[in-house]
Enzyme design. Structure first.
Site, short mmCIF file in Angstrom:
data_model
loop_
_atom_site.label_atom_id
_atom_site.label_comp_id
_atom_site.label_asym_id
_atom_site.label_seq_id
_atom_site.Cartn_x
_atom_site.Cartn_y
_atom_site.Cartn_z
N ASP A 16 0.88 -1.17 0.00
CA ASP A 16 0.00 0.00 0.00
C ASP A 16 0.92 1.22 0.00
O ASP A 16 1.77 1.36 0.89
CB ASP A 16 -0.86 -0.05 1.27
CG ASP A 16 -1.85 1.10 1.35
OD1 ASP A 16 -1.57 2.19 0.81
OD2 ASP A 16 -2.89 0.90 1.99
N ASN A 30 -6.33 13.12 -10.37
CA ASN A 30 -7.06 13.56 -11.57
C ASN A 30 -6.87 15.07 -11.67
O ASN A 30 -6.40 15.70 -10.72
CB ASN A 30 -8.53 13.12 -11.51
CG ASN A 30 -9.26 13.71 -10.32
OD1 ASN A 30 -9.34 14.93 -10.18
ND2 ASN A 30 -9.75 12.86 -9.44
N GLY A 38 -9.65 5.12 -5.82
CA GLY A 38 -8.38 4.41 -5.97
C GLY A 38 -7.29 4.94 -5.06
O GLY A 38 -7.54 5.30 -3.90
N ASP A 40 -5.68 7.70 -5.13
CA ASP A 40 -5.93 9.12 -4.80
C ASP A 40 -6.76 9.21 -3.51
O ASP A 40 -6.40 9.94 -2.57
CB ASP A 40 -6.67 9.74 -5.99
CG ASP A 40 -6.70 11.25 -5.96
OD1 ASP A 40 -6.07 11.85 -5.08
OD2 ASP A 40 -7.37 11.83 -6.84
N SER A 129 -2.37 5.22 -14.01
CA SER A 129 -3.29 5.06 -15.15
C SER A 129 -3.85 3.64 -15.37
O SER A 129 -4.70 3.47 -16.23
CB SER A 129 -2.68 5.53 -16.48
OG SER A 129 -2.72 6.94 -16.59
N GLY A 131 -5.61 1.77 -13.29
CA GLY A 131 -6.85 1.47 -12.58
C GLY A 131 -8.03 2.05 -13.35
O GLY A 131 -8.33 1.64 -14.47
P1 ADP Z 1 -5.73 5.81 -12.33
O1 ADP Z 1 -6.96 6.69 -12.33
O2 ADP Z 1 -4.47 6.57 -12.65
O3 ADP Z 1 -5.92 4.60 -13.17
P2 ADP Z 1 -6.24 4.30 -9.85
O4 ADP Z 1 -6.08 4.80 -8.46
O5 ADP Z 1 -7.63 3.97 -10.31
O6 ADP Z 1 -5.53 5.42 -10.79
O7 ADP Z 1 -5.34 3.02 -10.05
C1 ADP Z 1 -3.95 3.05 -10.18
C2 ADP Z 1 -3.36 1.85 -9.49
O8 ADP Z 1 -3.25 2.10 -8.09
C3 ADP Z 1 -4.17 0.55 -9.61
O9 ADP Z 1 -3.28 -0.50 -9.90
C4 ADP Z 1 -4.76 0.39 -8.22
O10 ADP Z 1 -4.96 -0.99 -7.89
C5 ADP Z 1 -3.65 0.95 -7.38
N1 ADP Z 1 -3.95 1.33 -5.99
C6 ADP Z 1 -5.14 1.62 -5.41
N2 ADP Z 1 -4.97 1.92 -4.11
C7 ADP Z 1 -3.64 1.82 -3.86
C8 ADP Z 1 -2.81 1.98 -2.69
N3 ADP Z 1 -3.32 2.31 -1.51
N4 ADP Z 1 -1.45 1.77 -2.83
C9 ADP Z 1 -0.92 1.43 -4.02
N5 ADP Z 1 -1.63 1.28 -5.14
C10 ADP Z 1 -2.97 1.44 -5.05
#
Ligand code: ADP
Length: 186
Positions: A16, A30, A38, A40, A129, A131
């Site tokens: 994480d 964003n 996600g 963010d 990008s 997710g």
């Molecule tokens: P984007 O909009 O850029 O695609 P997302 O947050 O939807 O961003 O996803 C980007 C990546 O971050 C995905 O692989 C998601 O599984 C991952 N992710 C989500 N939460 C965490 C976290 N707490 N630590 C690390 N990676 C994470």
């Protein structure tokens, strides 16, 4: 998995990003910089209000229409262990014909450039990008690693870059990509 690029270490771990103790962590934000889902959402939840307040000031003073794709800005880390959060915006994947690869590479490179300007020596990246923004993992991982490796070869000062992957599948994809890009054997 770990690799050496110039004087820097590049690490691939499952975890994480909000737990990382690197000087900075990177947020896949964003353009609004006002938080979202996600990674963010996770960063703003754990980092607390201070990060959002700084993002609001950055929007007002520098990017009233939002942060353009590929650009990066820096705030404090609020309550996180990391002192800084670098917020960057990766491209939404729309088939690959709209400059997505170049924009994704720029998101990594501009984050590292900002890190260097702020004397940050250790930094963690999520998989930008791949997710909600829909970038295919196999392509995105290669672009991410190539962009980081190119930056590290051209600039001194960053000591460690961590790719912090949220799932086993993501970690495997990045390790596979690293072997191809870096021609590693373990
Ligand atoms: P984007 O909009 O850029 O695609 P997302 O947050 O939807 O961003 O996803 C980007 C990546 O971050 C995905 O692989 C998601 O599984 C991952 N992710 C989500 N939460 C965490 C976290 N707490 N630590 C690390 N990676 C994470």
């Amino acid at each position: 998995m770990e690799a050496k690029v110039g004087k820097a270490r590049v690490l691939f771990i499952r975890g994480d990003i909000t737990d990382q103790e690197t000087d900075a962590i990177v947020n896949a934000a964003n353009p609004s910089l006002m938080g979202g889902g996600g990674v963010d959402g996770a960063i703003h939840r754990r980092g607390g209000e201070a990060i959002l307040e700084e993002c609001k000031r950055i929007r007002a003073s520098k990017w009233p229409n939002g942060l353009p794709t590929g650009e990066a800005v820096i705030t404090s880390g609020g309550k996180l262990k990391a002192k800084h959060v670098i917020h960057t915006v990766g491209p939404v994947f729309r088939g690959g014909g709209r400059g997505e690869a170049g924009l994704l590479a720029r998101a990594y490179a501009n984050s590292l450039k900002l890190a260097l300007e702020n004397k940050i020596k250790t930094i963690s990246f999520p998989s930008i990008s791949t997710g909600a923004y829909g970038y295919p993992l196999e392509e995105a991982s290669k672009i991410a690693i190539r962009s980081v490796v190119e930056f590290l070869r051209q600039n001194e000062g960053i000591e460690e870059v961590r790719f912090v992957l949220f799932s086993d599948r993501d970690l495997r994809a990045y390790e596979e990509a690293a072997k191809q890009v870096l021609r590693l054997d373990s």
